[in-house]
Design a protein around this motif. Structure first.
Motif, PDB file in Angstrom:
ATOM      1  N   THR A 304      23.432  28.896 -14.012  1.00 58.58           N
ATOM      2  CA  THR A 304      24.219  29.524 -15.076  1.00 58.58           C
ATOM      3  C   THR A 304      24.460  30.986 -14.724  1.00 58.58           C
ATOM      4  OG1 THR A 304      23.341  28.075 -16.798  1.00 58.58           O
ATOM      5  CG2 THR A 304      24.200  30.204 -17.507  1.00 58.58           C
ATOM      6  N   SER A 305      25.667  31.477 -14.990  1.00 54.89           N
ATOM      7  CA  SER A 305      25.999  32.887 -14.779  1.00 54.89           C
ATOM      8  C   SER A 305      26.434  33.495 -16.101  1.00 54.89           C
ATOM      9  CB  SER A 305      27.128  33.032 -13.758  1.00 54.89           C
ATOM     10  OG  SER A 305      26.785  32.437 -12.526  1.00 54.89           O
ATOM     11  N   MET A 306      26.265  34.809 -16.230  1.00 53.53           N
ATOM     12  CA  MET A 306      26.639  35.453 -17.485  1.00 53.53           C
ATOM     13  C   MET A 306      27.054  36.905 -17.266  1.00 53.53           C
ATOM     14  SD  MET A 306      24.318  37.841 -18.932  1.00 53.53           S
ATOM     15  CE  MET A 306      22.786  38.566 -18.367  1.00 53.53           C
ATOM     16  N   LEU A 307      27.813  37.423 -18.240  1.00 53.95           N
ATOM     17  CA  LEU A 307      28.244  38.815 -18.252  1.00 53.95           C
ATOM     18  C   LEU A 307      28.129  39.338 -19.670  1.00 53.95           C
ATOM     19  CD1 LEU A 307      29.817  41.399 -17.296  1.00 53.95           C
ATOM     20  CD2 LEU A 307      31.924  40.105 -17.761  1.00 53.95           C
ATOM     21  N   VAL A 308      27.515  40.504 -19.849  1.00 53.84           N
ATOM     22  CA  VAL A 308      27.475  41.179 -21.143  1.00 53.84           C
ATOM     23  C   VAL A 308      27.767  42.664 -20.936  1.00 53.84           C
ATOM     24  CG1 VAL A 308      25.832  39.569 -22.175  1.00 53.84           C
ATOM     25  CG2 VAL A 308      24.978  41.612 -21.024  1.00 53.84           C
ATOM     26  N   MET A 309      28.223  43.295 -22.008  1.00 49.74           N
ATOM     27  CA  MET A 309      28.481  44.732 -21.984  1.00 49.74           C
ATOM     28  C   MET A 309      27.894  45.350 -23.241  1.00 49.74           C
ATOM     29  SD  MET A 309      32.414  44.662 -20.604  1.00 49.74           S
ATOM     30  CE  MET A 309      32.403  46.392 -20.137  1.00 49.74           C
ATOM     31  N   ASP A 310      27.646  46.647 -23.204  1.00 49.52           N
ATOM     32  CA  ASP A 310      27.095  47.302 -24.389  1.00 49.52           C
ATOM     33  C   ASP A 310      28.242  47.805 -25.270  1.00 49.52           C
ATOM     34  OD1 ASP A 310      26.438  50.754 -23.668  1.00 49.52           O
ATOM     35  OD2 ASP A 310      27.987  49.461 -22.836  1.00 49.52           O
ATOM     36  N   ALA A 311      27.890  48.372 -26.409  1.00 44.02           N
ATOM     37  CA  ALA A 311      28.897  48.756 -27.392  1.00 44.02           C
ATOM     38  C   ALA A 311      29.825  49.861 -26.888  1.00 44.02           C
ATOM     39  CB  ALA A 311      28.215  49.198 -28.687  1.00 44.02           C
ATOM     40  N   LYS A 312      29.354  50.683 -25.962  1.00 42.87           N
ATOM     41  CA  LYS A 312      30.167  51.807 -25.505  1.00 42.87           C
ATOM     42  C   LYS A 312      31.339  51.357 -24.639  1.00 42.87           C
ATOM     43  CE  LYS A 312      26.273  55.024 -25.665  1.00 42.87           C
ATOM     44  NZ  LYS A 312      25.382  55.932 -24.916  1.00 42.87           N
ATOM     45  N   LYS A 313      31.176  50.241 -23.918  1.00 46.88           N
ATOM     46  CA  LYS A 313      32.232  49.654 -23.084  1.00 46.88           C
ATOM     47  C   LYS A 313      32.858  50.682 -22.136  1.00 46.88           C
ATOM     48  CE  LYS A 313      35.307  46.457 -24.273  1.00 46.88           C
ATOM     49  NZ  LYS A 313      35.595  46.520 -22.970  1.00 46.88           N
ATOM     50  N   MET A 314      32.032  51.497 -21.533  1.00 45.04           N
ATOM     51  CA  MET A 314      32.540  52.496 -20.601  1.00 45.04           C
ATOM     52  C   MET A 314      32.299  52.103 -19.150  1.00 45.04           C
ATOM     53  SD  MET A 314      31.439  55.962 -22.635  1.00 45.04           S
ATOM     54  CE  MET A 314      32.110  57.043 -21.367  1.00 45.04           C
ATOM     55  N   ARG A 315      31.788  50.898 -18.916  1.00 47.46           N
ATOM     56  CA  ARG A 315      31.657  50.357 -17.570  1.00 47.46           C
ATOM     57  C   ARG A 315      32.402  49.028 -17.551  1.00 47.46           C
ATOM     58  NH1 ARG A 315      30.370  54.821 -16.915  1.00 47.46           N
ATOM     59  NH2 ARG A 315      28.588  55.677 -15.798  1.00 47.46           N
ATOM     60  N   PRO A 316      33.548  48.968 -16.913  1.00 47.24           N
ATOM     61  CA  PRO A 316      34.405  47.787 -17.009  1.00 47.24           C
ATOM     62  C   PRO A 316      33.854  46.575 -16.268  1.00 47.24           C
ATOM     63  CG  PRO A 316      35.269  49.324 -15.388  1.00 47.24           C
ATOM     64  CD  PRO A 316      34.116  50.014 -16.050  1.00 47.24           C
ATOM     65  N   ALA A 317      34.306  45.407 -16.688  1.00 55.34           N
ATOM     66  CA  ALA A 317      34.013  44.158 -15.988  1.00 55.34           C
ATOM     67  C   ALA A 317      35.018  43.120 -16.450  1.00 55.34           C
ATOM     68  CB  ALA A 317      32.591  43.685 -16.259  1.00 55.34           C
ATOM     69  N   THR A 318      35.477  42.297 -15.520  1.00 57.87           N
ATOM     70  CA  THR A 318      36.476  41.271 -15.788  1.00 57.87           C
ATOM     71  C   THR A 318      36.004  39.954 -15.198  1.00 57.87           C
ATOM     72  OG1 THR A 318      38.293  42.873 -15.718  1.00 57.87           O
ATOM     73  CG2 THR A 318      38.874  40.572 -15.388  1.00 57.87           C
ATOM     74  N   VAL A 319      36.279  38.863 -15.890  1.00 56.26           N
ATOM     75  CA  VAL A 319      35.959  37.530 -15.390  1.00 56.26           C
ATOM     76  C   VAL A 319      37.234  36.704 -15.348  1.00 56.26           C
ATOM     77  CG1 VAL A 319      35.302  36.755 -17.708  1.00 56.26           C
ATOM     78  CG2 VAL A 319      34.542  35.457 -15.715  1.00 56.26           C
ATOM     79  N   GLY A 320      37.384  35.935 -14.290  1.00 51.78           N
ATOM     80  CA  GLY A 320      38.550  35.068 -14.146  1.00 51.78           C
ATOM     81  C   GLY A 320      38.252  33.950 -13.167  1.00 51.78           C
ATOM     82  N   GLY A 321      39.110  32.946 -13.162  1.00 44.24           N
ATOM     83  CA  GLY A 321      38.900  31.845 -12.228  1.00 44.24           C
ATOM     84  C   GLY A 321      39.600  30.585 -12.665  1.00 44.24           C
ATOM     85  N   LYS A 322      39.027  29.467 -12.271  1.00 40.58           N
ATOM     86  CA  LYS A 322      39.591  28.152 -12.564  1.00 40.58           C
ATOM     87  C   LYS A 322      38.444  27.151 -12.508  1.00 40.58           C
ATOM     88  CE  LYS A 322      40.740  27.712  -7.666  1.00 40.58           C
ATOM     89  NZ  LYS A 322      41.824  27.520  -6.675  1.00 40.58           N
ATOM     90  N   PRO A 323      38.636  25.921 -13.009  1.00 38.05           N
ATOM     91  CA  PRO A 323      37.544  24.943 -12.974  1.00 38.05           C
ATOM     92  C   PRO A 323      36.956  24.785 -11.572  1.00 38.05           C
ATOM     93  CG  PRO A 323      39.329  24.133 -14.344  1.00 38.05           C
ATOM     94  CD  PRO A 323      39.830  25.397 -13.698  1.00 38.05           C
ATOM     95  N   GLY A 324      35.644  24.969 -11.490  1.00 41.35           N
ATOM     96  CA  GLY A 324      34.939  24.846 -10.218  1.00 41.35           C
ATOM     97  C   GLY A 324      34.775  26.135  -9.450  1.00 41.35           C
ATOM     98  N   GLU A 325      35.395  27.239  -9.947  1.00 41.85           N
ATOM     99  CA  GLU A 325      35.369  28.491  -9.178  1.00 41.85           C
ATOM    100  C   GLU A 325      35.667  29.659 -10.109  1.00 41.85           C
ATOM    101  OE1 GLU A 325      37.088  29.773  -4.793  1.00 41.85           O
ATOM    102  OE2 GLU A 325      38.457  28.801  -6.211  1.00 41.85           O
ATOM    103  N   TRP A 326      34.696  30.583 -10.245  1.00 41.65           N
ATOM    104  CA  TRP A 326      34.848  31.719 -11.144  1.00 41.65           C
ATOM    105  C   TRP A 326      34.324  32.988 -10.484  1.00 41.65           C
ATOM    106  CZ3 TRP A 326      37.482  30.799 -15.582  1.00 41.65           C
ATOM    107  CH2 TRP A 326      37.598  29.452 -15.972  1.00 41.65           C
ATOM    108  N   ALA A 327      34.847  34.112 -10.916  1.00 39.35           N
ATOM    109  CA  ALA A 327      34.420  35.395 -10.357  1.00 39.35           C
ATOM    110  C   ALA A 327      34.315  36.432 -11.461  1.00 39.35           C
ATOM    111  CB  ALA A 327      35.396  35.872  -9.284  1.00 39.35           C
TER     112      ALA A 327
END
Length: 380
Positions: A304-327
């Motif tokens: 399992t993989s996960m991404l979380v951010m804090d309330a300030k949201k001053m460090r960016p992060a993006t998730v994208g992909g397709k079935p079987g492959e995510w980044a």
């Protein structure tokens, strides 16, 4: 800022492809270091049994390697495969790297009657004993992990250059998950233990940001009496230990992690259907509340993989992909480099209440909100 990149795929891929994504984000970090964590491993020259523990680290001298061999033999481990990196030493900045260690072991036969929890504890204690031995001999032995189906590589230098120097572009090692962080620790002296990702008993995280609540969190974790809550050469290591505490010790679902590190406000808890439970959890784990800005990427033993951010949201992060492959990456260009043929309209940037979860089947993203109902009986 650091730059983070993680790819998870049903089919194993080369970690070098993730380093190329790091290169796409090179303007966002200084190239002073690289940390890699690989899960779901395959070796071109060895048929790996995912139940066998893998030792990752660096022996900085022949004497250190000899002591490592002695400790592992005395602990009952049998060496099954010793991966020899195609090292181009002229490209390595540090000159005290006697041997990069990535070894597969068969664990002691005397452990056969132990429970899974007892085996996990002994693996951790063996890793800590190796680390302590290195520290007692002038840091001549660095050990990152001892765990089934996990390999870790850390080195000073530019990520793409380190990957080329260690021959990671050869395809001899592939994995279903690769976590990569570019930049050595900058709040303290450069130390390989301070380089993300951080790992403890199958739980791994890496972070872009800073944690000014580090000292009280470190002190609280250190006071739990759990042997693995040590180190803290980086203020970000506590994120891995909090995730371990929540999922392995409290045995709560992954979604609960966000409630521990960034709990809802009193008025939000009052309106939540599980507000009483969450208020009690917040009060019990108050010392684990973080202070950002932070973006945290993590993986668990079941992939399992996960991404979380804090309330300030001053460090960016993006998730994208397709079935079987995510980044997941700090910048969209990083996701582009890892999965260029995805539907970009479905990319997602989490808000302060979100936890993005990529399950082991990797078929779709799960976007969970702190305002949603927790999948937990105690809170029902």
């Amino acid at each position: 800022m650091c730059r983070l990149a993680m790819k998870t795929a049903s089919k194993p891929f080369s970690p070098f492809s993730v380093l190329e994504a790091m290169e796409a984000m090179q303007e966002g970090y200084d190239g002073s270091g690289l940390g890699l964590l690989l899960r779901g491993l395959e070796f071109a020259e060895y048929k790996y049994n995912a139940k066998d523990p893998i030792l990752s680290g660096i022996a900085h001298s022949e004497a250190a390697l000899a002591r490592l061999n002695k400790i592992m033999i005395e602990a009952g481990f049998e060496l099954k495969y010793d991966h020899e990196f195609d090292v181009k030493r002229q490209m390595i900045e540090a000159k005290d790297r006697f041997k990069y260690i990535l070894r597969v072991y068969k664990q002691s036969a005397t452990w056969a009657s132990l429970s899974a929890e007892e085996v996990e504890n002994r693996l951790m204690l063996t890793r800590l004993a190796l680390r302590k031995d290195g520290e007692a001999h002038g840091q001549d032995l660095t050990v990152f992990s001892l765990w089934p189906d996990v390999a870790m590589i850390k080195e000073v230098g530019w990520p793409l250059g380190v990957g080329q120097a260690l021959g990671l572009d050869s395809g001899r090692i592939t994995s279903r998950i690769c976590m990569a962080q570019g930049r050595q620790n900058t709040n303290y002296g450069i130390n390989l233990y301070a380089c993300h990702p951080f790992f403890i008993q199958g739980v791994a995280t890496m972070t872009n940001g800073e944690n000014t609540a580090f000292i009280p969190i470190k002190d609280w974790l250190s006071g739990r009496g759990f042997p693995g809550y040590i180190g803290y050469q980086s203020d970000s290591e506590v994120f891995a230990h909090i995730l371990h505490y929540v999922t392995k010790q409290l045995k709560l679902p992954l979604e609960t992690y966000k409630h521990v590190i960034t709990p809802l406000k009193n008025e939000e808890l009052a309106a939540h259907p599980q507000g009483d439970f969450l208020r009690g959890l917040r009060d019990a784990c108050r010392r684990l509340i973080i202070d950002g800005p932070n973006a945290v990427i993590g993986t668990l033993p079941d992939e399992t993989s996960m991404l979380v951010m804090d309330a300030k949201k001053m460090r960016p992060a993006t998730v994208g992909g397709k079935p079987g492959e995510w980044a997941i990456a700090s910048e969209m260009c990083g996701v582009d480099a890892m999965i260029p043929d995805r539907d970009r309209s479905k990319d997602f940037q989490p808000m302060r209440e979100h936890t993005v979860i990529i399950p082991p089947d990797r078929q779709e993203l799960q976007i969970w909100s702190q305002f949603d109902h927790l999948p937990i009986h105690q809170a029902a």
